[in-house]
Write a protein that holds these residues in place. Sequence first.
Motif, short mmCIF file in Angstrom:
data_model
loop_
_atom_site.label_atom_id
_atom_site.label_comp_id
_atom_site.label_asym_id
_atom_site.label_seq_id
_atom_site.Cartn_x
_atom_site.Cartn_y
_atom_site.Cartn_z
N LEU A 185 -3.01 3.73 8.61
CA LEU A 185 -3.75 4.07 7.38
C LEU A 185 -3.33 3.16 6.23
O LEU A 185 -4.17 2.73 5.44
CB LEU A 185 -3.52 5.54 7.00
N ASN A 186 -2.03 2.86 6.13
CA ASN A 186 -1.56 1.92 5.11
C ASN A 186 -2.22 0.55 5.28
O ASN A 186 -2.64 -0.07 4.31
CB ASN A 186 -0.05 1.72 5.19
N ARG A 187 -2.29 0.09 6.53
CA ARG A 187 -2.89 -1.23 6.78
C ARG A 187 -4.36 -1.24 6.37
O ARG A 187 -4.81 -2.16 5.69
CB ARG A 187 -2.74 -1.61 8.26
N VAL A 236 4.30 7.30 1.87
CA VAL A 236 4.49 6.22 2.83
C VAL A 236 4.04 4.93 2.18
O VAL A 236 3.01 4.88 1.51
CB VAL A 236 3.74 6.49 4.16
N SER A 237 4.87 3.90 2.34
CA SER A 237 4.49 2.61 1.78
C SER A 237 4.61 1.54 2.85
O SER A 237 5.42 1.64 3.78
CB SER A 237 5.36 2.25 0.58
N MET A 238 3.77 0.55 2.73
CA MET A 238 3.80 -0.61 3.61
C MET A 238 3.74 -1.84 2.73
O MET A 238 2.93 -1.92 1.80
CB MET A 238 2.60 -0.62 4.55
N THR A 239 4.61 -2.79 3.00
CA THR A 239 4.63 -4.04 2.27
C THR A 239 4.58 -5.19 3.24
O THR A 239 5.35 -5.22 4.21
CB THR A 239 5.91 -4.16 1.41
N SER A 265 0.87 -1.18 0.00
CA SER A 265 0.00 0.00 0.00
C SER A 265 0.90 1.22 0.00
O SER A 265 1.83 1.32 0.80
CB SER A 265 -0.87 0.02 1.26
N THR A 266 0.65 2.14 -0.93
CA THR A 266 1.41 3.39 -0.99
C THR A 266 0.43 4.55 -0.96
O THR A 266 -0.53 4.58 -1.72
CB THR A 266 2.27 3.45 -2.27
N LEU A 267 0.69 5.49 -0.06
CA LEU A 267 -0.17 6.66 0.10
C LEU A 267 0.65 7.94 -0.03
O LEU A 267 1.79 8.00 0.45
CB LEU A 267 -0.85 6.65 1.47
#
Length: 141
Positions: A36-38, A79-82, A8-10
């Motif tokens: 927020l990414n989650r 911001v990114s979450m992987t 997820s990238t915001l």
Amino acid sequence: MKVDALTSTLQQRVLPNDLDLNLHMNNGRFLTVCDLNRVDLFVRTGLAALMMKNKWAPIIVRHTMDYKKALPPFRKYTVSMTISRWDEKYFYATHQFISNGKVVAEGESTAVILGKQGVIAPAQVIEAVNARQGRAEALQG
């Protein structure tokens, strides 16, 4: 829940309510943005609907963050979450905040999906998401 959908990238901007007394983004706000990414990932994969239907709850059991540079007011950042991996119990995610082409913070979180009977194995969660999306294949962690 294909591997390329596990990120997820915001795009965000530091707002006045994000600031601490030093007039840069508060360390707690970084963690909120990771949330927020989650949520974005949960919604895009269909996991949010499954969690509501099954009364599952996502629980962060550990979160670390290394802060490298300050984010001043009104600065844009990405911001990114992987979801980088999982095992029999936990999902592991990496988080990265980038502004002006530089990493300003990065960290890792460990999470479980909790049901009425306890922790739901990641393989079972992925199988449920795949079934909801109409796919039979299961991913290996």
